[in-house]
Design a protein around this motif. Structure first.
Motif, mmCIF file in Angstrom:
data_model
loop_
_atom_site.group_PDB
_atom_site.id
_atom_site.type_symbol
_atom_site.label_atom_id
_atom_site.label_comp_id
_atom_site.label_asym_id
_atom_site.label_seq_id
_atom_site.Cartn_x
_atom_site.Cartn_y
_atom_site.Cartn_z
ATOM 1 N N UNK A 100 0.839 -1.195 0.000
ATOM 2 C CA UNK A 100 0.000 0.000 0.000
ATOM 3 C C UNK A 100 0.879 1.250 0.000
ATOM 4 N N UNK A 101 0.719 2.044 -1.041
ATOM 5 C CA UNK A 101 1.544 3.227 -1.235
ATOM 6 C C UNK A 101 1.013 4.359 -0.356
ATOM 7 N N UNK A 102 1.931 4.925 0.431
ATOM 8 C CA UNK A 102 1.591 6.093 1.232
ATOM 9 C C UNK A 102 0.710 5.815 2.434
ATOM 10 N N UNK A 103 0.604 4.529 2.846
ATOM 11 C CA UNK A 103 -0.226 4.190 3.995
ATOM 12 C C UNK A 103 0.655 3.759 5.168
ATOM 13 N N UNK A 104 0.196 4.047 6.343
ATOM 14 C CA UNK A 104 0.903 3.635 7.561
ATOM 15 C C UNK A 104 0.244 2.366 8.092
ATOM 16 N N UNK A 105 0.456 1.265 7.355
ATOM 17 C CA UNK A 105 -0.198 -0.002 7.690
ATOM 18 C C UNK A 105 0.825 -0.955 8.298
ATOM 19 N N UNK A 106 0.614 -1.452 9.502
ATOM 20 C CA UNK A 106 1.567 -2.405 10.081
ATOM 21 C C UNK A 106 1.561 -3.718 9.308
ATOM 22 N N UNK A 107 2.696 -4.396 9.312
ATOM 23 C CA UNK A 107 2.812 -5.671 8.610
ATOM 24 C C UNK A 107 1.785 -6.656 9.168
ATOM 25 N N UNK A 108 0.928 -7.183 8.285
ATOM 26 C CA UNK A 108 -0.156 -8.061 8.685
ATOM 27 C C UNK A 108 -0.254 -9.208 7.694
ATOM 28 N N UNK A 109 -0.718 -10.357 8.173
ATOM 29 C CA UNK A 109 -0.971 -11.505 7.310
ATOM 30 C C UNK A 109 -2.468 -11.763 7.242
ATOM 31 N N UNK A 110 -2.975 -11.971 6.026
ATOM 32 C CA UNK A 110 -4.339 -12.454 5.815
ATOM 33 C C UNK A 110 -4.248 -13.644 4.877
ATOM 34 N N UNK A 111 -4.393 -14.849 5.440
ATOM 35 C CA UNK A 111 -4.195 -16.033 4.611
ATOM 36 C C UNK A 111 -2.781 -16.069 4.082
ATOM 37 N N UNK A 113 -1.571 -13.794 2.033
ATOM 38 C CA UNK A 113 -1.159 -12.443 1.658
ATOM 39 C C UNK A 113 -0.500 -11.723 2.825
ATOM 40 N N UNK A 114 0.645 -11.110 2.534
ATOM 41 C CA UNK A 114 1.279 -10.189 3.470
ATOM 42 C C UNK A 114 0.821 -8.785 3.094
ATOM 43 N N UNK A 115 0.380 -8.019 4.059
ATOM 44 C CA UNK A 115 -0.069 -6.646 3.832
ATOM 45 C C UNK A 115 0.917 -5.704 4.513
ATOM 46 N N UNK A 116 1.454 -4.744 3.759
ATOM 47 C CA UNK A 116 2.438 -3.833 4.330
ATOM 48 C C UNK A 116 2.455 -2.532 3.555
ATOM 49 N N UNK A 117 3.067 -1.518 4.176
ATOM 50 C CA UNK A 117 3.204 -0.215 3.515
ATOM 51 C C UNK A 117 4.459 -0.218 2.658
ATOM 52 N N UNK A 118 4.488 0.687 1.682
ATOM 53 C CA UNK A 118 5.659 0.761 0.803
ATOM 54 C C UNK A 118 6.909 1.149 1.574
ATOM 55 N N UNK A 119 6.759 1.859 2.692
ATOM 56 C CA UNK A 119 7.927 2.239 3.473
ATOM 57 C C UNK A 119 8.619 1.073 4.146
ATOM 58 N N UNK A 120 7.906 -0.037 4.330
ATOM 59 C CA UNK A 120 8.490 -1.219 4.968
ATOM 60 C C UNK A 120 8.916 -2.275 3.960
ATOM 61 N N UNK A 121 8.692 -2.020 2.674
ATOM 62 C CA UNK A 121 8.857 -3.065 1.675
ATOM 63 C C UNK A 121 10.288 -3.593 1.579
ATOM 64 N N UNK A 122 11.264 -2.712 1.406
ATOM 65 C CA UNK A 122 12.642 -3.186 1.231
ATOM 66 C C UNK A 122 13.128 -3.941 2.459
ATOM 67 N N UNK A 123 12.834 -3.426 3.625
ATOM 68 C CA UNK A 123 13.250 -4.106 4.843
ATOM 69 C C UNK A 123 12.623 -5.500 4.943
ATOM 70 N N UNK A 124 11.367 -5.612 4.548
ATOM 71 C CA UNK A 124 10.683 -6.903 4.596
ATOM 72 C C UNK A 124 11.280 -7.887 3.590
ATOM 73 N N UNK A 125 11.585 -7.422 2.401
ATOM 74 C CA UNK A 125 12.163 -8.297 1.378
ATOM 75 C C UNK A 125 13.525 -8.828 1.808
ATOM 76 N N UNK A 126 14.347 -7.960 2.357
ATOM 77 C CA UNK A 126 15.697 -8.372 2.747
ATOM 78 C C UNK A 126 15.702 -9.222 4.011
ATOM 79 N N UNK A 127 14.667 -9.088 4.834
ATOM 80 C CA UNK A 127 14.645 -9.796 6.123
ATOM 81 C C UNK A 127 14.445 -11.297 5.971
#
Length: 419
Positions: A100-111, A113-127
């Motif tokens: 989600x671009x420009x949203x302050x959404x905490x990392x969440x799982x639904x089934x 799907x991982x739901x996260x904000x664009x600001x957390x994307x690189x950190x999540x990919x590398x982690x």
């Protein structure tokens, strides 16, 4: 926005595929496919207006339930998995996210799907660490290039190959045709570290990992065929599909520690939601959490059985040309292992798998041995493993135990009926 954000990953050896066709269809719903050290990532970017939140296990945009976006991502993941089935990737090496671009959404799982904000994307990919080697990244990305071409290209349909004329059986020479053995994949796996080899999943086993069951199921096979590895990957797959905790049980006392370490390597992001335990270890934990007093003492219980054998069993059963261990298994596995407390139930029992038939008189003498053993346990205030399992079942029957979304059992054939 997301495309520019992930572009620096190219310098780190990642392969980035943008605006790709959904494998097997003419739909163009896949925004980004990434292949990197952490696996294969399917990213669906969302530049939505208004509030975005997760509530009640559903995805909401303002007052609208938009959970169909999560379901659509799961369908895309299934298509990508099917396209890469010959690459031998573990299920959790193919991951999907709604970004989600420009949203302050905490990392969440639904089934799945991982739901996260664009600001957390690189950190999540590398982690996600290192799961694919550089050669694996190149090979997997090439497979995705073929299966999911750019949107403005027509899908490539491989030309039909002429079917070779089969040779007579006597000319084939080998027991199995070479085409049936994926030697390339096995050779690739054999070059990996021992820990990776111990969780290696052959592509032919993927269907057992991903299949949907409507109730309990049993996977059978000879020793060494990979049932435990399938169970580990099944646990990883279920953890990615559903929220909640999973329980992985084993009869072997020391195996849960080994399996837990292997699972942490296989699926580090799900390791905190899968509990590995031995059956008796779990029973003791249930009693401890419920505040039920017990005194499990294996050595004292064995002494009680030996005394019962000397006083009651040896005189009547030793002459039947069966070792004392057979009668111990009869008491612990058949009588106590089935929770029997009435002789008539034991007298009429089929005793499946015990091979040696017992007459009614022999069963009466075995029952006398069981009664003597129970009296000695009570007299000394100790319990054996079967007693602890029975107590834990009583606690579970009252609903006083932790609930698990799924339960997987390794070496289930070694468990008695009570367990």
């Amino acid at each position: 926005m997301v495309r520019a954000l992930i572009e620096p990953l190219r310098a780190e050896g990642w392969r980035l595929l943008h605006r790709r066709r959904w494998p097997g269809t003419r739909r163009a719903d896949i925004d980004h496919l990434l292949v990197g050290p952490g696996g294969v990532f399917l990213l669906d970017s969302k530049n939505w207006r208004g509030d975005v939140r997760v509530s009640g296990g559903r995805l909401w945009q303002g007052d609208d339930d938009v959970s169909d976006q999560v379901e659509g991502l799961a369908d895309q993941l299934t298509a990508v998995e099917a396209a890469l089935v010959d690459e031998g990737l573990a299920p959790l090496e193919i991951v999907g996210a709604l970004v989600f671009v420009g949203k302050n959404l905490p990392l969440t799982n639904l089934g799945r799907a991982h739901l996260l904000s664009d600001g957390d994307l690189l950190r999540w990919l590398r982690a996600r660490g290192t799961r694919l080697r550089p050669a694996d990244i190149v090979r997997t990305a090439a497979a995705l290039e073929r299966a999911a071409p750019p949107v403005d290209e027509a899908p490539v349909v491989p030309a039909a190959r002429p079917r070779p004329r089969p040779r007579p059986v006597e000319e084939q020479g080998a027991l199995f045709p070479v085409q049936q053995l994926d030697l390339t994949e096995l050779e690739r796996a054999s070059r990996k570290p021992l820990e990776d080899w111990m969780v290696y999943l052959h592509p032919s086993q993927l269907s057992a990992v991903r299949r949907r069951y409507e109730g309990p199921c049993r996977v059978r096979g000879p020793a060494g065929c990979g049932k435990t590895v399938v169970a580990l990957h099944r646990a990883a797959y279920l953890a990615a599909q559903e929220p909640g905790e999973l329980l992985f049980l084993s009869y072997v006392r020391t195996l849960p520690v080994v399996l837990s370490n292997l699972f942490s390597r296989l699926a580090p992001q799900a390791a905190d939601r899968v509990r590995f335990s031995g059956v008796h270890q779990l029973a003791v934990a249930i009693l401890r959490e419920a505040g039920v007093r017990h005194r499990l003492d294996r050595a004292a219980a064995e002494t009680c059985f030996n005394l019962a054998w000397v006083r009651t069993g040896r005189m009547h059963l030793e002459r039947d040309d069966l070792p004392v261990e057979y009668w111990r298994d009869e008491v612990l596995g058949v009588i106590k292992g089935r929770g029997l407390d009435d002789f008539e139930d034991y007298r009429n029992l089929a005793r499946t798998g015990r091979r040696t038939p017992l007459s009614a008189d022999q069963r009466r003498r075995v029952w006398d041995l069981y009664v003597a053993y129970e009296e000695l346990l009570a007299e000394r205030g100790v319990q054996d493993f079967q007693d602890v399992v029975a107590l834990a079942l009583d606690v579970a029957g009252r609903g006083e135990v932790r609930r698990y979304r799924f339960v997987l059992v390794d070496e289930a054939q070694d468990l008695d009926l009570l367990s």
